[in-house]
Design a protein around this motif. Structure first.
Motif, short mmCIF file in Angstrom:
data_model
loop_
_atom_site.label_atom_id
_atom_site.label_comp_id
_atom_site.label_asym_id
_atom_site.label_seq_id
_atom_site.Cartn_x
_atom_site.Cartn_y
_atom_site.Cartn_z
N PRO A 43 0.75 -1.20 0.03
CA PRO A 43 -0.05 0.00 0.00
C PRO A 43 0.75 1.39 0.00
O PRO A 43 2.08 1.28 0.16
N SER A 44 0.27 2.53 -0.30
CA SER A 44 1.00 3.66 -0.43
C SER A 44 1.30 4.23 0.93
O SER A 44 1.97 5.05 1.19
N GLY A 45 0.58 3.63 1.76
CA GLY A 45 0.79 3.83 3.33
C GLY A 45 0.08 3.04 4.40
O GLY A 45 -0.78 2.38 4.01
N PHE A 46 0.49 2.96 5.54
CA PHE A 46 -0.15 1.78 6.45
C PHE A 46 0.58 2.42 7.97
O PHE A 46 1.52 2.97 8.14
N VAL A 47 -0.29 2.12 8.96
CA VAL A 47 0.26 2.44 10.32
C VAL A 47 0.56 1.02 10.98
O VAL A 47 0.18 -0.22 10.80
N GLU A 48 1.93 1.26 11.69
CA GLU A 48 2.40 0.15 12.27
C GLU A 48 2.40 0.46 13.77
O GLU A 48 2.84 1.52 14.06
N ARG A 49 1.56 -0.44 14.59
CA ARG A 49 1.43 0.05 16.04
C ARG A 49 2.31 -0.82 16.90
O ARG A 49 2.28 -1.97 17.07
N LEU A 50 3.32 0.04 17.59
CA LEU A 50 4.50 -0.51 18.13
C LEU A 50 4.16 -0.33 19.60
O LEU A 50 3.29 0.53 19.83
N PRO A 51 4.63 -1.01 20.48
CA PRO A 51 4.45 -0.91 21.78
C PRO A 51 4.53 0.60 22.23
O PRO A 51 3.79 1.05 23.07
N LEU A 79 -7.55 7.88 14.60
CA LEU A 79 -8.75 8.43 15.35
C LEU A 79 -9.99 7.82 15.43
O LEU A 79 -10.74 7.79 16.42
N CYS A 80 -10.52 7.12 14.51
CA CYS A 80 -11.49 6.26 14.37
C CYS A 80 -11.44 5.07 14.88
O CYS A 80 -12.56 4.15 15.34
N GLY A 81 -10.35 4.63 15.51
CA GLY A 81 -10.18 3.43 16.31
C GLY A 81 -10.38 2.02 15.47
O GLY A 81 -10.76 0.93 15.85
N HIS A 82 -10.00 2.38 14.14
CA HIS A 82 -10.02 1.17 13.00
C HIS A 82 -9.04 0.12 13.36
O HIS A 82 -9.15 -0.99 12.62
N LEU A 83 -7.84 0.42 14.23
CA LEU A 83 -6.61 -0.29 14.32
C LEU A 83 -6.98 -1.03 15.68
O LEU A 83 -7.32 -0.61 16.62
N SER A 84 -6.23 -2.64 15.57
CA SER A 84 -5.98 -2.98 16.98
C SER A 84 -5.12 -2.57 17.73
O SER A 84 -4.13 -1.44 17.47
N TRP A 105 2.73 -6.86 5.36
CA TRP A 105 3.87 -7.79 4.84
C TRP A 105 4.57 -7.96 6.02
O TRP A 105 5.22 -8.99 6.23
N SER A 106 4.73 -7.22 7.31
CA SER A 106 5.37 -7.29 8.29
C SER A 106 4.94 -8.09 9.27
O SER A 106 5.44 -8.40 10.39
N GLY A 107 3.88 -8.47 9.26
CA GLY A 107 2.89 -9.30 10.05
C GLY A 107 2.33 -8.57 11.13
O GLY A 107 1.65 -9.02 12.13
N TRP A 108 2.09 -7.17 11.15
CA TRP A 108 1.37 -6.25 12.03
C TRP A 108 0.03 -6.17 11.70
O TRP A 108 -0.29 -6.13 10.61
N CYS A 109 -0.71 -6.10 12.60
CA CYS A 109 -2.12 -5.79 12.32
C CYS A 109 -2.23 -4.49 11.89
O CYS A 109 -2.01 -3.47 12.72
#
Length: 129
Positions: A43-51, A79-84, A105-109
Motif C-alpha cells: 500500500p502507499s501508506g499504513f500504520v504500524e502499532r508498536l508498543p 482517530l476512528c479506532g479502526h486499528l487493533s 507484509w511485516s505481520g502487524w495488524c
C-alpha cells in the motif's frame, strides 16, 4: 469525524505535522511519520502499532500533496479506532487473529491500507473516418 476534528483544536491552515502532533496529543500516544520507498504491491501508506509508538509509513516517491493525503488518511484510521491495540512491551504482535485483509507484509495488524492502483483504462472506440 467532524466532531473529532473540532476536538483537535487546530488552526485553520495547519500542516500535516501539526495535525500529527494534535492526533498524538489527543490519543496520548507518540506518532512518527516514516517516509520510505514502498515495494510493488504494498500500500502507499499504513500504520504500524508498536508498543511505544505508532508509525505512519508513507510512500516517499510521490508528490508532497499525495504524501499529505496518505498521512491524513492513516491518522483518520487511528482517530476512528479502526486499528487493533498495539502489542504490550516485550511481546511480538500476533497477526493470526487479524482478518487476512488487515495483515501487512511485516505481520502487524493494520487496517490502514491505502492502495494506489491505477484506474482501469477503457478500450478506445474506433471513430469512423
Amino acid at each position: 469525524m467532524r466532531a473529532v476534528a473540532r476536538d483537535l483544536r487546530l488552526p485553520p491552515l495547519s500542516t500535516v505535522e501539526e495535525l500529527c502532533d494534535a492526533v498524538s496529543a489527543h490519543l496520548d500516544r507518540p506518532i512518527r511519520i516514516a517516509p520510505r520507498r514502498m515495494r510493488v504491491g504494498e500500500p502507499s501508506g499504513f500504520v504500524e502499532r508498536l508498543p511505544a509508538e505508532d508509525v505512519v509509513h508513507v510512500e516517499q516517491e510521490t508528490s508532497g500533496l499525495h504524501r499529505a493525503h496518505i498521512v491524513c488518511h492513516e491518522l483518520a484510521h487511528l482517530l476512528c479506532g479502526h486499528l487493533s491495540a498495539p502489542a504490550p512491551p516485550g511481546r511480538t504482535p500476533n497477526s493470526s487473529n487479524c482478518p487476512p485483509s488487515t495483515r501487512t507484509w511485516s505481520g502487524w495488524c493494520s487496517a490502514a491500507r491505502t492502495t494506489t492502483t491505477p484506474p482501469k483504462r477503457r478500450p478506445r472506440s474506433s471513430a469512423p473516418s
